[in-house]
Design a protein around this motif. Structure first.
Motif, PDB file in Angstrom:
ATOM      1  N   SER A  23     -35.035  32.651 -78.895  1.00 22.94           N
ATOM      2  CA  SER A  23     -33.699  32.907 -79.423  1.00 22.94           C
ATOM      3  C   SER A  23     -33.657  34.258 -80.132  1.00 22.94           C
ATOM      4  CB  SER A  23     -33.299  31.805 -80.401  1.00 22.94           C
ATOM      5  OG  SER A  23     -32.062  32.132 -81.010  1.00 22.94           O
ATOM      6  N   GLN A  24     -32.572  34.957 -79.927  1.00 25.43           N
ATOM      7  CA  GLN A  24     -32.368  36.243 -80.601  1.00 25.43           C
ATOM      8  C   GLN A  24     -31.390  36.097 -81.764  1.00 25.43           C
ATOM      9  OE1 GLN A  24     -34.187  39.012 -79.645  1.00 25.43           O
ATOM     10  NE2 GLN A  24     -35.172  37.479 -78.348  1.00 25.43           N
ATOM     11  N   ASN A  25     -31.040  34.852 -82.080  1.00 26.53           N
ATOM     12  CA  ASN A  25     -30.000  34.606 -83.078  1.00 26.53           C
ATOM     13  C   ASN A  25     -30.594  33.981 -84.338  1.00 26.53           C
ATOM     14  OD1 ASN A  25     -27.408  34.718 -84.024  1.00 26.53           O
ATOM     15  ND2 ASN A  25     -26.617  33.056 -82.747  1.00 26.53           N
ATOM     16  N   GLY A  48     -33.408  23.187 -85.832  1.00 26.75           N
ATOM     17  CA  GLY A  48     -32.913  24.562 -85.810  1.00 26.75           C
ATOM     18  C   GLY A  48     -33.334  25.367 -87.016  1.00 26.75           C
ATOM     19  N   ASP A  85     -32.245  29.118 -86.604  1.00 24.46           N
ATOM     20  CA  ASP A  85     -31.788  29.546 -85.288  1.00 24.46           C
ATOM     21  C   ASP A  85     -30.320  29.163 -85.160  1.00 24.46           C
ATOM     22  OD1 ASP A  85     -31.196  29.919 -82.612  1.00 24.46           O
ATOM     23  OD2 ASP A  85     -33.029  28.980 -81.860  1.00 24.46           O
ATOM     24  N   ALA A  86     -29.453  30.167 -85.214  1.00 28.44           N
ATOM     25  CA  ALA A  86     -28.016  29.906 -85.210  1.00 28.44           C
ATOM     26  C   ALA A  86     -27.520  29.358 -83.874  1.00 28.44           C
ATOM     27  CB  ALA A  86     -27.248  31.175 -85.574  1.00 28.44           C
ATOM     28  N   ASP A  87     -28.359  29.375 -82.840  1.00 27.49           N
ATOM     29  CA  ASP A  87     -27.998  28.753 -81.569  1.00 27.49           C
ATOM     30  C   ASP A  87     -28.196  27.242 -81.629  1.00 27.49           C
ATOM     31  OD1 ASP A  87     -27.313  31.158 -80.368  1.00 27.49           O
ATOM     32  OD2 ASP A  87     -29.345  31.513 -79.621  1.00 27.49           O
ATOM     33  N   LYS A  88     -28.924  26.771 -82.634  1.00 24.67           N
ATOM     34  CA  LYS A  88     -29.215  25.339 -82.752  1.00 24.67           C
ATOM     35  C   LYS A  88     -28.537  24.685 -83.954  1.00 24.67           C
ATOM     36  CE  LYS A  88     -33.712  25.436 -80.429  1.00 24.67           C
ATOM     37  NZ  LYS A  88     -35.164  25.132 -80.566  1.00 24.67           N
ATOM     38  N   SER A  90     -25.616  25.558 -87.205  1.00 25.24           N
ATOM     39  CA  SER A  90     -24.613  26.512 -87.689  1.00 25.24           C
ATOM     40  C   SER A  90     -24.684  26.679 -89.209  1.00 25.24           C
ATOM     41  CB  SER A  90     -23.209  26.049 -87.300  1.00 25.24           C
ATOM     42  OG  SER A  90     -22.867  24.864 -88.012  1.00 25.24           O
TER      43      SER A  90
END
Length: 199
Positions: A23-25, A48, A85-88, A90
């Motif tokens: 992940s890049q987020n 996350g 990890d903001a993809d997992k 919020s």
């Protein structure tokens, strides 16, 4: 994976192994909720969240020590920095966990820990985080029907706490549970929020 090892596997199996995408987020968030020992576990349980780090923020003293912060006068609060990890997960989900683990009605500290260094606060790192934090504060005020004293303020320099404070609840589970019980944290959380689990 070692490149040579991967090539050997391809030759043997005839298959290219799919590598887990990175992940890049990756982001960080900073919350103050009284004793930082007690703020690590609820975030660590979230899928996350990559790591939590206890530390100090919001004050005027550079590289503060635990003795300095706990004595008061540095302006710093005990905080936890959450790397996630903001993809997992919020930021809004992190806020939900934060609120459920603090007493937002207490202006004098948190639970048995008294003083400004144990205040509750959200340190936002962007205009969007500020918007979400303020909106969640309004929702909490509406839910509880009382003024919320938790601060929402710009992120300041984060100073990691001494190593012996990190993951204290994992390395010293008996002492941690005893402290948490004696501090009345869970009893007060239930009074404020009801009997739902505090994550």
């Amino acid at each position: 994976m070692n490149r040579l090892f991967a090539l050997i596997l391809i030759l043997i199996t005839g298959q290219v192994l799919a590598q887990e995408p990175q992940s890049q987020n990756i982001r960080t968030a900073i919350f103050a909720g009284g004793c930082f020992w007690c703020m690590e576990p609820p975030f660590d349980q979230l899928d996350g969240v990559l790591e939590t780090t206890s530390g100090y923020s919001g004050g005027h003293v550079k590289n503060p020590t635990y003795d300095q912060v706990s004595a008061g006068g540095t302006g710093h609060a005990e905080v936890v920095q959450v790397k996630y990890d903001a993809d997992k997960v919020s930021y809004a989900q992190l806020l939900d966990v934060f609120w459920r683990n603090v007493d937002p009605l207490d202006a004098g500290g948190q639970f048995c820990d008294r003083g400004d260094q144990y205040r509750s606060a959200i340190f936002y790192g962007s205009p969007e985080e500020k918007r979400l934090a303020e909106a969640s504060k309004q929702q909490v005020a509406a839910k509880l029907g009382k003024p919320i004293v938790t601060e929402v303020q710009p992120a300041a320099t984060f100073y990691p706490a001494e190593q012996y404070h990190q993951n204290y609840y994992q390395r010293n589970p008996v002492r941690y549970k005893y402290y948490r019980y004696r501090c009345g944290r869970d009893q007060r959380l239930e009074e404020v929020w009801g009997s739902a689990p505090a994550h």
